[in-house]
Every structure is written in structure tokens, then in C-alpha cells.
Design a protein around this motif. Structure first.
Motif, PDB file in Angstrom:
ATOM      1  N   TYR A  75     -92.425  -8.624 -13.958  1.00  0.00           N
ATOM      2  CA  TYR A  75     -92.653 -10.031 -14.284  1.00  0.00           C
ATOM      3  C   TYR A  75     -93.556 -10.149 -15.513  1.00  0.00           C
ATOM      4  O   TYR A  75     -93.338 -10.996 -16.388  1.00  0.00           O
ATOM      5  CB  TYR A  75     -93.280 -10.773 -13.101  1.00  0.00           C
ATOM      6  N   LYS A  81     -87.991 -15.200 -13.172  1.00  0.00           N
ATOM      7  CA  LYS A  81     -88.490 -15.813 -11.939  1.00  0.00           C
ATOM      8  C   LYS A  81     -88.279 -14.947 -10.704  1.00  0.00           C
ATOM      9  O   LYS A  81     -89.063 -15.004  -9.758  1.00  0.00           O
ATOM     10  CB  LYS A  81     -87.835 -17.180 -11.735  1.00  0.00           C
ATOM     11  N   GLN A  84     -91.126 -13.038  -9.897  1.00  0.00           N
ATOM     12  CA  GLN A  84     -92.262 -13.848  -9.468  1.00  0.00           C
ATOM     13  C   GLN A  84     -92.097 -14.267  -8.009  1.00  0.00           C
ATOM     14  O   GLN A  84     -93.060 -14.288  -7.245  1.00  0.00           O
ATOM     15  CB  GLN A  84     -92.389 -15.092 -10.341  1.00  0.00           C
ATOM     16  N   ASN A  85     -90.872 -14.578  -7.614  1.00  0.00           N
ATOM     17  CA  ASN A  85     -90.618 -15.091  -6.262  1.00  0.00           C
ATOM     18  C   ASN A  85     -90.579 -14.003  -5.192  1.00  0.00           C
ATOM     19  O   ASN A  85     -91.175 -14.156  -4.118  1.00  0.00           O
ATOM     20  CB  ASN A  85     -89.295 -15.869  -6.243  1.00  0.00           C
TER      21      ASN A  85
END
Length: 218
Positions: A75, A81, A84-85
Motif C-alpha cells: 500500500y 485500496k 488498505q482494506n
């Protein structure tokens, strides 16, 4: 004891009701599922663990840290994303393993180890290799994600096979479901950028069955 397992499974399923905020809802679901698992683990009896079972518990704890650390690094590089998730879920996996470690009074191998530092030297070497591969391109980073998740599935299946402890198996099942969801996500991202992936640790049939099936609710 089978009834206890079924009750917990039902609680976890009920905690996954959908709302209008997918990201926030997913985090809430993970928190609720983790709380349910903690309650279930603490309510189930402590059973004898042999040395192999203890080793597997500590290994899986660190392997979940491996996933978290690699994704955080990816990331930082790409800002995608998915990196990140998914670490939010990996955190819940690490916490689930910590519940077992504390219950059986084992020594946590992670302790205060910073990102990229592992007690298990095989995981240490793997971390370096995966980060190196992921640094090549975003496509390579997605392939690294798929590789980590199928390795997690392989190791979790192996761990499940060697223990009869209901509490430990409950946590392994929780992690396994999450890893299958992550594999689906990485494979979807790979296809979206024209990439491909061939499984290394699990069979092609098992891989196809996972990526071609719907996301499992946590």
C-alpha cells in the motif's frame, strides 16, 4: 460440544447483516465476529495441545502478520485500496490467534516485532522474497497477494487436520473463510488489469472452486 460450535457459527452469520456502507459495515462485521469468536473460545473447554499443535498455532499467528506486513508495504508503494482494506481483516486474524495463544498461555512470537521482522526464519525469508516480487509492478503485487492467500489456505487446512480442539478449529475456520475471500478479491483485481494467476500451493480445482464462488460473509 457440536451444539456449541453450531451456535457460534449462527452468531457469526447473524452478525454479517448488510447496510449502506460496505467498508464501514465490513469493519463492524469483523469486530462483531471477532467478539463472538472470543466469547466462544473462552466458553469452550481447554483441551490438551501437543507440541506440534502448539507450533502450528504460533506459526499461523506469524503467518497472518506476514500477510499484514506485506500488504502494508504494498500500500505504501502503490496506494491501491485493496492493500488498505484487506489488512484490516488480517488484523482480526492476528487477534483471533492471540485469543488462542492467551488461553493456552503460549509465548506470542510476534510480541513487539516491527514490520518485516519474524521469529520464524522461513517466514522472514518469505517476507523478503514477496516484497521483492511485489515491488516489480502493481500486477506483481496483486499476484503476491494471491500467493499469500492460497498459502494461508494451504497452511490452515494442514493445521485443521492435526487438531481436534474445538476452540482452535473454530479460529482456524474463521481465518480460512477470510483467506478465501481475500483470494477472490486479489484474483478479481488481477483479471481487471489483464493479469493471470496459477496456484502454487493448492490444487487448480480448489482454486477454481474458491474464485468462482460468492464472497463468504464473516
Amino acid at each position: 460440544m457440536k451444539n456449541a460450535f453450531l451456535i457460534v457459527a449462527t452468531l457469526i452469520a447473524l452478525s454479517s447483516c448488510e447496510s449502506g456502507n460496505p467498508v464501514g459495515n465490513e469493519q463492524a462485521n469483523l469486530s462483531q465476529s471477532l467478539a463472538n469468536i472470543k466469547t466462544a473460545v473462552n466458553n469452550l473447554p481447554a483441551e490438551t495441545l501437543d507440541s506440534v499443535e502448539k507450533e502450528r498455532i504460533l506459526f499461523i499467528r506469524e503467518e497472518e502478520k506476514l500477510a499484514y506486513d506485506v500488504y502494508q508495504t504494498m500500500y505504501d508503494k502503490y496506494g491501491s485500496k485493496i492493500f488498505q482494506n484487506i489488512p484490516n481483516s488480517e488484523l482480526s486474524h492476528m487477534e483471533a490467534m492471540l485469543i488462542i495463544i492467551k488461553k493456552y498461555q503460549l509465548v506470542d512470537p510476534m510480541d513487539t516485532n516491527p514490520r518485516g521482522k519474524f521469529e520464524d526464519q522461513n517466514l522472514q525469508l518469505l517476507y523478503t522474497s514477496l516484497v521483492s516480487q511485489g515491488n516489480v509492478s502493481l500486477l506483481s503485487a496483486y499476484q503476491v497477494g494471491a500467493k499469500i492467500e492460497e498459502l494461508d489456505i494451504f497452511d490452515l487446512n494442514k493445521s485443521i487436520a492435526i487438531t481436534n480442539n474445538q476452540d482452535v478449529r473454530l479460529v482456524y475456520d474463521f481465518l480460512n473463510k477470510g483467506s478465501r475471500n481475500h483470494l477472490r478479491s486479489f484474483y478479481k483485481n488481477l483479471k481487471n488489469v489483464g493479469g493471470s494467476y496459477s496456484p502454487i500451493f493448492i490444487t487448480q480445482a480448489e482454486f477454481d472452486a474458491i474464485v468462482n464462488s460468492p464472497t463468504e460473509k464473516m
